[in-house]
Write an enzyme that holds these catalytic residues in place. Structure first.
Site, PDB file in Angstrom:
ATOM      1  N   GLU A 485       0.821  -1.209   0.000  1.00  0.00           N
ATOM      2  CA  GLU A 485       0.000   0.000   0.000  1.00  0.00           C
ATOM      3  C   GLU A 485       0.855   1.260   0.000  1.00  0.00           C
ATOM      4  O   GLU A 485       0.710   2.142   0.849  1.00  0.00           O
ATOM      5  CB  GLU A 485      -0.971  -0.014   1.183  1.00  0.00           C
ATOM      6  N   GLU A 567      -4.142  -8.983   0.253  1.00  0.00           N
ATOM      7  CA  GLU A 567      -4.639  -8.691   1.598  1.00  0.00           C
ATOM      8  C   GLU A 567      -6.153  -8.627   1.537  1.00  0.00           C
ATOM      9  O   GLU A 567      -6.703  -7.920   0.676  1.00  0.00           O
ATOM     10  CB  GLU A 567      -4.057  -7.357   2.065  1.00  0.00           C
TER      11      GLU A 567
HETATM   12  C1  GAL Z   1      -4.160  -2.489   5.377  1.00  0.00           C
HETATM   13  C2  GAL Z   1      -2.663  -2.459   5.639  1.00  0.00           C
HETATM   14  C3  GAL Z   1      -2.301  -3.320   6.816  1.00  0.00           C
HETATM   15  C4  GAL Z   1      -3.225  -3.040   7.955  1.00  0.00           C
HETATM   16  C5  GAL Z   1      -4.630  -3.257   7.532  1.00  0.00           C
HETATM   17  C6  GAL Z   1      -5.639  -3.063   8.631  1.00  0.00           C
HETATM   18  O1  GAL Z   1      -4.583  -1.494   4.554  1.00  0.00           O
HETATM   19  O2  GAL Z   1      -1.968  -2.913   4.514  1.00  0.00           O
HETATM   20  O3  GAL Z   1      -0.981  -3.084   7.193  1.00  0.00           O
HETATM   21  O4  GAL Z   1      -3.029  -1.725   8.352  1.00  0.00           O
HETATM   22  O5  GAL Z   1      -4.917  -2.348   6.503  1.00  0.00           O
HETATM   23  O6  GAL Z   1      -6.929  -3.168   8.131  1.00  0.00           O
END
Ligand code: GAL
Length: 872
Positions: A485, A567
């Site tokens: 991100e 993710e």
């Molecule tokens: C994502 C990020 C992670 C964590 C997660 C929590 O956007 O890549 O590191 O922060 O959100 O929802």
């Protein structure tokens, strides 16, 4: 033979020959300490016997800016262009008392590493955000210990290195008062050359670490939190991370292997070095090669210039190879290549490379193929901390994390968002997990004021090359992630950086694709176009209530590239906590009237609630099924972690985990298990069924199972036989009215009985039940995880019990930490008193010697419990 070589062999010829004889038997030269004889290679643990002091204000007037010119050359081996010149003159810091032998450090704390100075707390450390875990990770930390060397160790023709697997952060290292170098990025492993700075007798090593406030979006840990080694070697030796094995053609009948060995020659004359390598099957448990060689690389001879390096390639064939593949469908067989270097017929170095023989193809339509078998990515993202043990890496704690993920059906790990401990990759190799190995959470644009962006210009290249070279022989690692991100993904300038980073990776390793986690890049953006495989964070299933998906646009733009979810979910919950009413949807953004208990700072464990950017598991599964070319997902997160307590900033730890931080399963565990182990007959009812204050109130009952039909009985009466929504493993009875009694679910698959589960209203807390995950533990930093349940007179867990439990221990052991998985519990982790959370608590025990260890737990007004372990 060269005169100085002859001198060396005369001085220690016998020990040298003896060592070679032993090495031929056991093949474990690298890890063996042969008592200080100056020949061959030794890798000696320096973990024990440090003195440590933390300062919250700068005690020495030093800073990275002041030391930088002397630190930058430590990265030179990983820079392809112009190297950094070491400044002339005396390096800074030599006048600081802490780097001098005469300094009396007796009042400093005696510690062994891996050591995380922040994890013991207390919580609410001044200036540390909720994101960073509210633990005292900031400040300057000094570590000191001495190392005794012999005259032979430091004789001409010998080299000595310090290998640090990870120190948080901005390491600067002095040896006998002289600054020898350092490494700022706290997650990477690095080597410093001590040759020429050592003397016979005692040598003082002093290490300064410096952690800023606001340096991370999650708990960074603090200190020398991974292993530290002293390497003694011939001055002509296999270089750091100096071998690379590829397996370009693999079948059940035969595998062809390619090997590159880099030889470093620190002598003042050039050397003609012969490289010989044999391949053995490898047992990762005993750490030994097995049986006879199964392959032999053709010998190669290289001329290595004085003070230079040279690489040589050779190849080998292994017939009927035992392949490495992910569990459970395949077996994670390992091999070791044992390389010897010789000069003029004399062996001067032996070096082991563990590796696996496997093929990996990232196919745009079939997904990941390992040894030609499709492996769906059933992965989780995980941060590097080990809960109450902090960032200090422990092999058993890492193993327990992976084993529980495998029990759930997990087969893949994303090392979000930093290089892991080397031992985590050893574990992944051994247990058969595939790994998406990730290096950065930031590039040149900051997420936090003191994060990696400050040193990105100087360090991204050395960090990236060092990371790839360290990890490239692990068969578990199937792809490289260069970032997560990254801000401004659509900006062409970001795309340019992505190109540069990808090119660096490709220069180091052509066998694995380069990827990153992109949460808003479009398919048309340079950053997305630059990736070999497309990792989408959240955007594939759509954010929150939004169901629009970017999978189709990526599929159209990249018909030949594998697309996967780097993710997903970020579903939040507190184990065993249920908040009413329950949404009728299969997915809802959390809020004060949606899954949150604002006052208690808890989130409902129905597994339906997420932040505005996330999705419930149900929603993710549906999107994955709708776009079958998507190769799978990495869920945020497998385990809860210290810091980032979204949405309750004053808590200590995350709500995202499928497993809580103490290792107790949230209900979602069974939701993933039903999808990922769909052949496993299991049914899981939620919530618990002990609700004195809900009599007569609607209390939805959900069941997770891989079945296709389920019938729920409430106090013996059918509440209906139902099917789950498409792609869901959730059976719902949303109108059940609570009355004390029992629940029983009977599930069916293809018309046949599949699995049953029951829940009953329990009585009041009567006693503690105690159990150890393993009743015999080793002496080498091994751990036993002792679980407590508060139970009623019939032995069932009292689901809302929060009794205060006091642990004690007798025999040769110590309680390292306690926990309960409650993100709001600000009791420091070493505390021997811990409240149960939703009926459970945990104590982690380490042996201090051999013998019987008894751990007792007591709580006021109920019967206590004890368990005995053997340490040996
Ligand atoms: C994502 C990020 C992670 C964590 C997660 C929590 O956007 O890549 O590191 O922060 O959100 O929802």
């Amino acid at each position: 033979m060269l005169p100085h070589l002859r001198m060396l062999y005369n001085a220690c010829g016998l020990a040298f020959l003896l060592m070679l004889a032993q090495s031929a038997q056991s093949h474990t030269v690298e890890s063996r300490n042969n008592g200080g004889a100056a020949s061959g290679r030794q890798r000696i643990s320096l973990n024990a016997g440090w003195r440590f002091e933390r300062f919250t204000s700068n005690p020495d007037a030093l800073s990275y800016d002041l030391l930088k010119q002397w630190i930058l050359p430590s990265g030179n081996d990983f820079i392809s262009g112009t190297k950094h010149e070491l400044p002339s003159g005396t390096p800074p810091g030599g006048n600081i008392s802490y780097v001098q032998d005469s300094f009396d450090d007796k009042s400093w704390e005696a510690v062994d590493v891996p050591h995380d100075w922040a994890i013991k707390g207390p919580f609410n450390a001044p200036g540390i955000s909720g994101e960073m875990g509210r633990l005292p990770s900031n400040g300057v930390g000094w570590y000191r210990r001495s190392v005794t060397l012999t005259a032979q160790d430091i004789a001409a023709g010998r080299s000595t290195f310090l290998d640090i697997d990870g120190a948080m952060s901005y390491s600067a290292v002095w040896v006998n008062g002289y600054l020898v170098g350092g490494w700022p990025y706290g997650y990477n492993s690095f080597r410093l050359d001590l040759t020429g700075h050592l003397k016979a007798g005692s040598n003082l090593i002093a290490i300064r670490l410096d952690n800023a406030l606001d340096s991370s979006r999650y708990y960074p840990g603090a200190g020398i939190y991974r292993n530290i080694w002293l390497i003694k070697a011939d001055a002509t030796h296999v270089g750091q991370f100096g071998t690379f094995i590829r397996t370009p053609a693999v079948s059940k009948k035969s595998a062809s292997l390619q090997l590159t060995v880099e030889v470093e020659n620190q002598r003042s004359t050039s050397q003609k070095v012969t490289i010989s390598t044999k391949v053995y099957e490898y047992d990762p448990l005993t750490k030994k090669a097995k049986g006879k060689a199964v392959g032999t690389f053709s010998d190669v001879t290289v001329d290595v210039a004085a003070g230079g390096k040279a690489s040589a390639d050779s190849s080998a064939t292994v017939k009927n190879p035992k392949l490495w593949g992910p569990a459970p469908a395949q077996k994670p067989n390992m091999h070791v290549a044992i390389t010897t270097l010789s000069v003029g017929g004399m062996k001067i170095d032996t070096y082991e490379t563990k590796f696996g023989i496997r093929s990996v193809v990232h196919d745009a339509t079939k997904g990941v193929l390992i040894n030609d078998e499709a492996v769906r990515i059933q992965g989780t993202c995980n941060h590097h901390d080990l809960g109450s043990l902090g960032a200090a890496f422990n092999i058993r704690a890492g193993e327990r994390q992976l084993q529980m993920l495998q029990e759930m059906g997990g087969n893949a790990l994303r090392t979000s968002h930093n290089p892991p401990a080397p031992e985590l990759l050893d574990l992944s190799d051994r247990l058969g997990m595939i790994v998406l190995d990730e290096i950065f959470d930031t590039w040149s644009t900051q997420k936090k004021s003191h994060d990696f962006h400050l040193i990105f210009p100087d360090w991204h290249e050395p960090d990236l090359r060092a990371f790839i070279r360290r990890d490239r022989n692990h068969p578990s690692v199937i792809s490289w992630s260069i970032g997560n991100e990254i801000p401004n993904q659509s900006d062409p300038a970001t795309g340019k950086i992505a190109q540069e980073l990808r090119n660096i990776v490709r220069e180091e390793d052509l066998t694995r694709p380069v990827t990153q986690g992109m949460n808003n890049a479009k398919a048309a953006d340079l950053t997305a176009q630059t990736m070999d495989i497309e990792g989408l964070n959240y955007q594939g299933e759509g954010h929150g209530a939004d169901t629009s998906s970017t999978f189709p646009s990526f599929r159209v733009a990249f018909p030949d590239k594998l697309i996967y979810t780097s993710e997903s979910a970020s579903t939040v919950s507190s184990r065993g906590i249920y908040v009413f009413p329950v949404t009728k949807e299969n997915n809802a953004v959390f809020g004060p009237n949606s899954g949150e208990d604002v006052e208690a700072r808890h989130l409902s464990d129905y597994g339906l609630y997420e932040p505005s950017w996330g999705a419930s598991p149900d929603k993710v599964f549906a999107a994955q099924d709708e776009h079958p070319y998507v190769a799978g997902e990495y869920v945020w997160t497998g385990w809860d972690y210290v810091g980032e307590p979204t949405p309750f900033d004053t808590s200590r730890s995350s709500y995202f985990g499928i497993i809580d931080m103490a290792g107790f399963k949230k209900d979602r565990f069974f939701q993933y298990q039903s999808r990922w182990r769909s052949d496993f007959p299991m049914a899981h009812i939620l919530p618990h069924w002990t609700w004195p204050d809900r009599v007569g109130l609607v209390t939805p009952v959900h069941v997770f199972s891989a079945a296709d039909e389920a019938e729920l009985f409430v106090n013996g009466k059918s509440a209906g036989r139902v099917k789950p929504a498409k792609s869901s493993n959730r059976f719902r009875w949303d109108d059940v009215v609570y009355q004390p009694g029992d629940l029983r679910v009977v599930t069916y698959k293809n018309g046949k009985k599949w699995a049953v589960d029951t829940k009953r209203t329990v009585g009041s807390a009567a006693k503690l039940a105690i159990s150890a995950d393993r009743s015999a533990i080793g002496l080498d930093n091994d751990l036993s995880f002792i679980s407590i349940a508060v139970v009623d007179s019939k032995g069932d867990t009292v689901p809302q019990a929060s009794n205060s439990i006091t642990f004690s221990i007798s025999g040769p052991g110590t309680i390292v930490s306690t926990d309960n998985g409650d993100p709001t519990d600000m009791t420091a982790f070493p505390s021997l008193t811990r409240k149960a959370f939703s009926g459970h608590a945990l104590a982690i025990v380490r042996a201090t010697g051999a013998g019987a260890i008894t751990v007792s737990a007591t709580a006021d007004g109920i019967t206590g419990a004890k368990v005995t372990l053997k340490a040996r």
